[in-house]
Design a protein around this motif. Structure first.
Motif, PDB file in Angstrom:
ATOM      1  N   SER A  57       7.729  16.553   3.294  1.00  9.43           N
ATOM      2  CA  SER A  57       8.711  16.993   2.445  1.00  9.43           C
ATOM      3  C   SER A  57       9.464  15.409   2.552  1.00  9.43           C
ATOM      4  O   SER A  57       9.255  14.774   3.254  1.00  9.43           O
ATOM      5  CB  SER A  57       9.587  17.783   2.898  1.00  9.43           C
ATOM      6  N   SER A  58      10.511  15.350   1.615  1.00  6.79           N
ATOM      7  CA  SER A  58      11.197  14.098   1.851  1.00  6.79           C
ATOM      8  C   SER A  58      12.195  14.075   2.939  1.00  6.79           C
ATOM      9  O   SER A  58      12.435  12.883   3.498  1.00  6.79           O
ATOM     10  CB  SER A  58      12.187  13.950   0.435  1.00  6.79           C
ATOM     11  N   SER A  59      12.522  14.965   3.522  1.00  4.77           N
ATOM     12  CA  SER A  59      13.472  15.048   4.712  1.00  4.77           C
ATOM     13  C   SER A  59      12.661  14.599   5.869  1.00  4.77           C
ATOM     14  O   SER A  59      13.030  13.890   6.654  1.00  4.77           O
ATOM     15  CB  SER A  59      13.981  16.530   4.876  1.00  4.77           C
ATOM     16  N   CYS A  60      11.150  15.084   5.991  1.00  5.25           N
ATOM     17  CA  CYS A  60      10.647  14.702   7.093  1.00  5.25           C
ATOM     18  C   CYS A  60      10.288  12.964   6.855  1.00  5.25           C
ATOM     19  O   CYS A  60      10.187  12.203   7.813  1.00  5.25           O
ATOM     20  CB  CYS A  60       8.884  15.269   7.105  1.00  5.25           C
ATOM     21  N   ARG A  61      10.054  12.577   5.491  1.00  3.54           N
ATOM     22  CA  ARG A  61       9.954  10.991   5.305  1.00  3.54           C
ATOM     23  C   ARG A  61      11.034  10.448   5.924  1.00  3.54           C
ATOM     24  O   ARG A  61      10.960   9.213   6.602  1.00  3.54           O
ATOM     25  CB  ARG A  61       9.585  10.967   4.054  1.00  3.54           C
ATOM     26  N   ARG A  62      12.332  10.790   5.405  1.00  3.06           N
ATOM     27  CA  ARG A  62      13.562  10.256   5.837  1.00  3.06           C
ATOM     28  C   ARG A  62      13.633  10.383   7.476  1.00  3.06           C
ATOM     29  O   ARG A  62      14.151   9.383   8.086  1.00  3.06           O
ATOM     30  CB  ARG A  62      14.670  11.070   5.224  1.00  3.06           C
ATOM     31  N   ASP A  63      13.377  11.239   8.115  1.00  6.62           N
ATOM     32  CA  ASP A  63      13.521  11.460   9.623  1.00  6.62           C
ATOM     33  C   ASP A  63      12.735  10.315   9.990  1.00  6.62           C
ATOM     34  O   ASP A  63      13.065   9.758  11.090  1.00  6.62           O
ATOM     35  CB  ASP A  63      13.174  13.001  10.077  1.00  6.62           C
ATOM     36  N   TRP A  64      11.535  10.357   9.545  1.00  3.76           N
ATOM     37  CA  TRP A  64      10.386   9.248  10.175  1.00  3.76           C
ATOM     38  C   TRP A  64      11.149   7.806   9.936  1.00  3.76           C
ATOM     39  O   TRP A  64      10.964   6.995  10.996  1.00  3.76           O
ATOM     40  CB  TRP A  64       9.137   9.294   9.560  1.00  3.76           C
ATOM     41  N   LEU A  65      11.462   7.563   8.707  1.00  8.49           N
ATOM     42  CA  LEU A  65      12.018   6.296   8.500  1.00  8.49           C
ATOM     43  C   LEU A  65      13.359   5.817   9.478  1.00  8.49           C
ATOM     44  O   LEU A  65      13.365   4.662   9.823  1.00  8.49           O
ATOM     45  CB  LEU A  65      12.556   6.146   6.910  1.00  8.49           C
ATOM     46  N   GLU A  66      14.272   6.856   9.621  1.00  8.62           N
ATOM     47  CA  GLU A  66      15.212   6.610  10.573  1.00  8.62           C
ATOM     48  C   GLU A  66      14.888   6.335  12.054  1.00  8.62           C
ATOM     49  O   GLU A  66      15.383   5.645  12.539  1.00  8.62           O
ATOM     50  CB  GLU A  66      16.283   8.052  10.518  1.00  8.62           C
ATOM     51  N   THR A  67      13.962   7.134  12.529  1.00  7.86           N
ATOM     52  CA  THR A  67      13.386   6.865  13.814  1.00  7.86           C
ATOM     53  C   THR A  67      12.860   5.504  13.830  1.00  7.86           C
ATOM     54  O   THR A  67      13.045   4.839  15.087  1.00  7.86           O
ATOM     55  CB  THR A  67      12.066   7.980  13.937  1.00  7.86           C
ATOM     56  N   GLU A  68      11.879   5.016  12.857  1.00  9.72           N
ATOM     57  CA  GLU A  68      11.575   3.928  12.911  1.00  9.72           C
ATOM     58  C   GLU A  68      12.585   2.612  12.805  1.00  9.72           C
ATOM     59  O   GLU A  68      12.499   1.533  13.560  1.00  9.72           O
ATOM     60  CB  GLU A  68      10.481   3.432  11.908  1.00  9.72           C
ATOM     61  N   ARG A  69      13.607   2.793  12.321  1.00 10.16           N
ATOM     62  CA  ARG A  69      14.572   2.037  12.174  1.00 10.16           C
ATOM     63  C   ARG A  69      15.312   1.563  13.441  1.00 10.16           C
ATOM     64  O   ARG A  69      15.715   0.667  14.188  1.00 10.16           O
ATOM     65  CB  ARG A  69      15.791   2.240  11.240  1.00 10.16           C
ATOM     66  N   LYS A  70      15.473   2.922  14.036  1.00  9.79           N
ATOM     67  CA  LYS A  70      16.152   2.866  15.440  1.00  9.79           C
ATOM     68  C   LYS A  70      15.073   2.238  16.511  1.00  9.79           C
ATOM     69  O   LYS A  70      15.676   1.424  17.571  1.00  9.79           O
ATOM     70  CB  LYS A  70      16.473   4.425  16.147  1.00  9.79           C
ATOM     71  N   ASP A  71      13.732   2.505  16.478  1.00 10.47           N
ATOM     72  CA  ASP A  71      13.005   1.853  17.325  1.00 10.47           C
ATOM     73  C   ASP A  71      12.616   0.361  17.028  1.00 10.47           C
ATOM     74  O   ASP A  71      12.335  -0.453  17.782  1.00 10.47           O
ATOM     75  CB  ASP A  71      11.709   2.482  17.231  1.00 10.47           C
ATOM     76  N   GLY A  72      12.861  -0.019  15.625  1.00 13.44           N
ATOM     77  CA  GLY A  72      12.467  -1.442  15.319  1.00 13.44           C
ATOM     78  C   GLY A  72      13.243  -2.254  15.675  1.00 13.44           C
ATOM     79  O   GLY A  72      13.619  -3.459  15.880  1.00 13.44           O
TER      80      GLY A  72
END
Length: 72
Positions: A57-72
């Motif tokens: 879903s779009s929400s899972c994609r959004r969650d993954w992108l947010e996690t990547e921004r925090k880690d990156g």
């Protein structure tokens, strides 16, 4: 080998069944199974090779992108 006309070849290819290992795809965030006949949100990553991540879903994609921004 007997020659087949184009219609016979098309008919035979439509009736062929694949056996063996069936590839399954899962969401990169939550791990739920994805239906390969439906469209899904994706993210493409590229370091040395291109990786395409699929999401349920779009929400899972959004969650993954947010996690990547925090880690990156």
């Amino acid at each position: 080998m007997t020659p087949y006309d184009a219609d016979e070849i098309a008919e035979r290819s439509l009736s062929r069944e694949q056996t063996g290992v069936v590839e399954t795809y899962v969401c990169a965030t939550c791990g739920s199974s994805l239906d390969t006949y439906e469209k899904h949100p994706v993210v493409a990553e590229s370091d040395t090779a291109v990786s395409v991540l699929l999401f349920c879903s779009s929400s899972c994609r959004r969650d993954w992108l947010e996690t990547e921004r925090k880690d990156g």
